[in-house]
Motif scaffolding. Structure first.
Motif, short mmCIF file in Angstrom:
data_model
loop_
_atom_site.label_atom_id
_atom_site.label_comp_id
_atom_site.label_asym_id
_atom_site.label_seq_id
_atom_site.Cartn_x
_atom_site.Cartn_y
_atom_site.Cartn_z
N PRO A 197 62.12 35.22 39.20
CA PRO A 197 61.78 34.00 39.95
C PRO A 197 62.42 32.77 39.33
CG PRO A 197 59.93 34.70 38.59
CD PRO A 197 60.95 35.80 38.51
N TRP A 198 62.88 31.85 40.18
CA TRP A 198 63.46 30.60 39.69
C TRP A 198 62.46 29.88 38.81
CZ3 TRP A 198 62.43 25.41 39.85
CH2 TRP A 198 63.51 24.55 39.55
N PRO A 199 62.87 29.28 37.70
CA PRO A 199 64.26 29.09 37.25
C PRO A 199 64.69 30.10 36.18
CG PRO A 199 62.84 27.65 36.00
CD PRO A 199 61.93 28.45 36.92
N SER B 112 64.71 34.15 26.87
CA SER B 112 63.30 33.77 26.83
C SER B 112 62.66 34.05 28.20
CB SER B 112 63.14 32.29 26.48
OG SER B 112 63.77 31.46 27.44
N ILE B 113 61.46 34.56 28.15
CA ILE B 113 60.70 34.87 29.37
C ILE B 113 59.34 34.17 29.27
CG2 ILE B 113 59.57 36.67 30.71
CD1 ILE B 113 62.50 36.93 30.96
#
Length: 202
Positions: free
Chosen positions: A102-104, A174-175
């Motif tokens: 999902p953005w961003p 990074s999440i």
């Protein structure tokens, strides 16, 4: 077959952990519509490993055929944006998959080496291992650096197969914690529901 299996694993791989042997303390996270999802912490990783289990009213051959359909499998693998077969050599297969984010959040891609093992009971196990350097990295995608998992198909009799889908991965980059926490549940849950629906329609 290796194609799809590998790919299914890819999508699942996109958010789990690194090393199936390290995930041992499995806790039930969700039980919905016949699919059970378990999570386990992995030492040294901030991401959890996941395991999904479901009984499907179809034989091993039917499920195997669906997993071998690389392009078609993208329809039932969670967050799959694209999937293709890279190489087949004997019983080994290498697949490339893109995973939607999902953005961003930047999308991920993964190369998975799949080896298939037939079991004495008429079932099979597909072992999944990420090989991030198998092909050059793609601009605009973050390559998943580490993935370990498996698909396990166990015939239960009367045309029923127990399917277990387990993955641990490091997604790279990074999440956000909210996305990581939801992915490890949604990936096995939605993938197994999709596989079951496709298999039971045949």
């Amino acid at each position: 077959m290796r194609g799809i299996l590998r790919t299914t694993l890819l999508s699942a791989a996109v958010m789990s952990i690194c090393g199936t042997a390290l995930a041992e303390d499995w806790q039930l996270a969700k039980d919905e519509d016949g699919v059970k999802v378990y999570l386990s912490a992995v030492p040294g990783s901030k991401y959890k490993a996941y395991r999904g289990v479901v009984d499907i009213k179809a034989d091993v051959a039917t499920i195997n055929a669906l997993q071998e359909d690389v392009k078609g499998s993208c329809k039932w693998i969670h967050a799959c944006a694209d999937m293709r077969l890279l190489k087949t050599e004997g019983g080994d297969t290498w697949t490339y998959s893109k995973i939607s984010m999902p953005w961003p959040v930047t999308g991920r891609d993964v190369v998975i080496h799949v080896t298939t093992e037939k079991t004495p009971d008429g079932g099979m196990i597909r072992h999944l291992n990420g090989e991030p350097t198998f092909t050059p990295e793609v601009s605009g995608e973050i390559r998943v650096p580490k993935l370990v998992g498996e698909w396990k198909l166990v015939p239960k009799g009367a045309g029923v197969t127990e399917v277990t889908y387990q993955v641990q991965t490091e997604p790279g980059g990074s999440i956000p914690s909210w996305l990581a926490n939801s992915f490890v549940v949604d990936a096995p849950m939605n993938t197994l529901k999709g596989l079951r629906s496709a298999a039971e329609k045949r």
